[in-house]
Scaffold this active site. Structure first.
Site, mmCIF file in Angstrom:
data_model
loop_
_atom_site.group_PDB
_atom_site.id
_atom_site.type_symbol
_atom_site.label_atom_id
_atom_site.label_comp_id
_atom_site.label_asym_id
_atom_site.label_seq_id
_atom_site.Cartn_x
_atom_site.Cartn_y
_atom_site.Cartn_z
ATOM 1 N N GLY A 13 28.882 68.550 12.720
ATOM 2 C CA GLY A 13 27.764 68.724 11.784
ATOM 3 C C GLY A 13 26.466 69.064 12.505
ATOM 4 O O GLY A 13 25.771 70.017 12.114
ATOM 5 N N ASN A 87 34.128 62.303 9.520
ATOM 6 C CA ASN A 87 35.354 62.170 10.306
ATOM 7 C C ASN A 87 36.565 61.959 9.414
ATOM 8 O O ASN A 87 36.464 61.390 8.325
ATOM 9 C CB ASN A 87 35.229 61.066 11.363
ATOM 10 C CG ASN A 87 34.406 59.907 10.887
ATOM 11 O OD1 ASN A 87 33.533 60.086 10.036
ATOM 12 N ND2 ASN A 87 34.692 58.747 11.388
ATOM 13 N N THR A 90 42.996 59.395 12.029
ATOM 14 C CA THR A 90 44.385 59.077 11.719
ATOM 15 C C THR A 90 44.410 57.698 11.069
ATOM 16 O O THR A 90 43.714 56.781 11.512
ATOM 17 C CB THR A 90 45.207 59.053 13.034
ATOM 18 O OG1 THR A 90 45.020 60.305 13.692
ATOM 19 C CG2 THR A 90 46.679 58.841 12.752
ATOM 20 N N PHE A 158 35.917 75.902 14.372
ATOM 21 C CA PHE A 158 36.773 76.153 15.538
ATOM 22 C C PHE A 158 36.060 75.924 16.864
ATOM 23 O O PHE A 158 36.609 76.261 17.917
ATOM 24 C CB PHE A 158 37.316 77.591 15.477
ATOM 25 C CG PHE A 158 38.239 77.820 14.304
ATOM 26 C CD1 PHE A 158 39.550 77.361 14.331
ATOM 27 C CD2 PHE A 158 37.792 78.483 13.167
ATOM 28 C CE1 PHE A 158 40.416 77.559 13.249
ATOM 29 C CE2 PHE A 158 38.643 78.679 12.074
ATOM 30 C CZ PHE A 158 39.952 78.220 12.119
ATOM 31 N N ALA A 160 34.708 74.411 20.300
ATOM 32 C CA ALA A 160 35.232 73.435 21.265
ATOM 33 C C ALA A 160 34.039 72.729 21.892
ATOM 34 O O ALA A 160 32.980 73.348 22.105
ATOM 35 C CB ALA A 160 36.066 74.131 22.337
ATOM 36 N N ALA A 218 47.034 74.678 12.155
ATOM 37 C CA ALA A 218 47.939 75.551 12.911
ATOM 38 C C ALA A 218 47.287 75.988 14.224
ATOM 39 O O ALA A 218 47.930 75.979 15.281
ATOM 40 C CB ALA A 218 48.309 76.772 12.075
ATOM 41 N N ALA A 219 46.000 76.332 14.181
ATOM 42 C CA ALA A 219 45.320 76.792 15.401
ATOM 43 C C ALA A 219 45.334 75.677 16.448
ATOM 44 O O ALA A 219 45.662 75.914 17.621
ATOM 45 C CB ALA A 219 43.878 77.203 15.081
ATOM 46 N N ALA A 221 47.387 73.170 16.652
ATOM 47 C CA ALA A 221 48.767 72.920 17.094
ATOM 48 C C ALA A 221 49.195 73.987 18.119
ATOM 49 O O ALA A 221 49.798 73.664 19.146
ATOM 50 C CB ALA A 221 49.708 72.923 15.893
ATOM 51 N N CYS A 272 40.569 66.059 18.434
ATOM 52 C CA CYS A 272 41.254 66.912 17.453
ATOM 53 C C CYS A 272 42.753 67.078 17.651
ATOM 54 O O CYS A 272 43.513 66.915 16.698
ATOM 55 C CB CYS A 272 40.602 68.290 17.448
ATOM 56 S SG CYS A 272 38.900 68.242 16.903
#
Ligand code: NAD
Ligand code: UDX
Length: 480
Positions: A13, A87, A90, A158, A160, A218-219, A221, A272
């Site tokens: 953010g 956030n 898990t 996306f 990093a 997917a990205a 993973a 992530c």
């Protein structure tokens, strides 16, 4: 003037909104959070996160068209576009514990939006969420709508860490998913207009909601899979005498494979990859796709194997015991150029060494003692809950000391583990370090940052991930 509000002033953010404010001077951007210390830090000279280039962007925009506030309701009610960047940890208990994403924070943000909204809103999923979350959010909002029209968009991030500002200024792509209705398309256009202020149009991809949500999982993973693939190869390299850097270079030259994300390491970390793959695994299981779930689960298993393989290598090299031995740890953050320690491989490596009764002296240029003690005391998955809810550091672990000087960390140590690839570790005076250490002096390079041959000339016994083994280590086979 378009008004944007972002709920969640974290690693995503904060930098994302700062760059939007920088590039869109005619947009007012307010970042809100329930954490008072976090907002106070954003409004101070000491920002709550370390990210190269971030200070400059914030200094340029803060007070002009970028604001940080704890007055969540006010700014949400005034905004046209609301990003939600809270956030999505898990789950630690209940259905799907250890795999599924915990949407508690997201749901409470959505309910708060429904409570305070007085005009139509575009609500943007910035957090990484399970596929179909937009449907759930839509239901919460429309069932509490009081006649207000909501459009939900998925706009996953996306960036990093460590390169966030560069990634935001010059993204490979911006992805926007929305409903295929006229109102949905209108909302997509409104958000596209914001990014189009600095991102070339051909890099702004629009899709349906579910493709956008799934593309993010997917990205991550696919990226993590590359690291587990090369790390799996690193074990085979050590067993055969091949050199993983040479293998990576050779395969990366194939343009179909490409050179990036092929650095063998002690394991991937960060907030992530593990979380999002576990989430993907859970979604596959819920859809009856057990083979697909197993396939992706293996990426995590290889990562765990890589960390325990490293610990075993350290212990077996040092005569099968590190009990009572001082071991220096260089680097605790999950990668260089960040102070973030979420899911850092250093946690598992340090816990492994502590389990064998080692005494650790840890140095990281950006991570505080309090943070390290907290990380080493916390249970699995507890870390990803808002900072203000995290337990205050319990009694510190006695065998762990944290110092601000690498030479002090190494003094009288039997071994030295490099766990983060900070550039400064390449430039240290290893002769001085060697002289101050107990002998034989070991270096275990979990990031392949030092010149192993040069260190061997100084007298060190050196282990580098995936490289031909030091003669000493050949005689001391790893336990794993
Ligand atoms: P973070 O923990 O740094 O920030 C989240 C913030 O949300 C916290 O400050 C917390 O106090 C706040 N918050 C929680 N509930 C709230 C509420 N109801 N109202 C107001 N504030 C609330 O997390 P992050 O790293 O910024 O990640 C956010 C999301 O972005 C996650 O879903 C993550 O998976 C995703 N993401 C992260 C990265 C990354 O590199 N960190 C990259 C891409 C995507
Ligand atoms: C990742 C994704 O790259 C980003 O697109 C997404 O938005 C969030 O998750 P981040 O976790 O911040 O970003 O950092 P990243 O550079 O991907 O590194 C993740 C971990 O993999 C680090 O521990 C890093 O050291 C490790 N890594 C990376 C390797 O071990 N080898 C590599 O070749 C690359």
């Amino acid at each position: 003037m378009v008004k944007i509000c972002c709920i969640g002033a974290g690693y995503v953010g904060g930098p994302t909104m700062a760059v939007i404010a920088l590039k869109c001077p005619s947009v007012e951007v307010v970042v809100v959070d329930i954490s008072v210390p976090r907002i106070n830090a954003w409004n101070s000279d000491h920002l709550p996160i370390y990210e190269p280039g971030l200070d400059e962007v914030v200094q340029q925009c803060r007070g002009r068209n970028l604001f940080f506030s704890t007055n969540v309701e006010k700014h949400v009610s005034e905004a046209d576009i609301i990003f939600v960047s809270v956030n999505t940890p898990t789950k630690t208990r209940g259905l799907g514990a250890g795999k599924a994403a915990d949407l508690t924070y997201w749901e409470s943000a959505a309910r708060m939006i429904a409570d305070v909204a007085k005009s139509d809103k575009i609500v943007v999923e910035k957090s990484t969420v399970p596929v179909k979350t937009a449907e759930a959010i839509e239901k919460i909002l429309t069932h509490n709508s009081k006649g207000i029209n909501y459009q939900i968009l998925s706009n996953p991030e996306f960036l990093a860490e460590g390169t966030a500002i560069q990634d935001l200024l010059n993204p490979d792509r911006v992805l926007i998913g929305g409903r295929e209705t006229p109102d949905g398309q209108k909302a997509i256009k409104a958000l596209k207009d914001v990014y189009a202020q600095w991102v070339p149009e051909e890099r702004i991809i629009t899709t349906n909601l579910w493709s956008a949500e799934l593309s993010k999982l997917a990205a991550n993973a696919f990226l993590a899979q590359r690291i587990s693939s090369v790390n799996a190869m690193s074990a085979l390299c050590e067993a055969t005498g091949a050199d993983v850097s040479e293998v990576s270079y050779a395969i990366g030259k194939d343009s179909r494979i490409g050179p990036k994300f092929l650095n063998a390491s002690v394991g991937f970390g960060g907030s992530c990859f593990q979380k999002d793959i576990l989430n993907l695994v859970y979604i596959c299981e819920c859809n009856g796709l057990s083979e697909v779930a197993c396939y992706w689960k293996q990426v995590i298993k290889v990562n765990d194997y890589q960390k325990s393989r490293f610990v075993n290598r350290v212990v077996s090299s040092m005569f099968n015991t590190v009990s009572g031995k001082k071991i220096a740890i260089f680097g605790f953050a999950f990668k260089k150029d960040t102070g973030d320690t979420r899911e850092t491989p250093a946690i598992d490596v340090c816990k492994g060494l502590l389990g064998d009764k080692a005494s650790l002296s840890i140095y990281d240029p950006q991570v505080t003692e309090d943070q390290i003690q907290r990380d080493l005391s916390m249970g699995k998955f507890d870390w990803d809950h808002p900072i203000h809810l995290q337990p205050v550091s319990p009694t510190s672990i006695k065998q762990v000391s944290v110092v601000w000087d690498p030479y002090q960390a190494a003094r009288d140590a039997h071994g030295l583990c490099i766990l983060t690839e900070w550039d400064e570790f390449k430039r240290l005076d290893y002769e001085k370090i060697y002289e101050s250490m107990r002998k034989p002096a070991f270096v275990f390079d979990g990031r392949n940052v030092v010149d192993a041959e040069k260190l061997r000339e100084l007298g060190f016994i050196v282990y580098s991930i995936g490289k031909p083994l030091d003669p000493w280590l050949k005689d001391m086979p790893a336990l794993a």
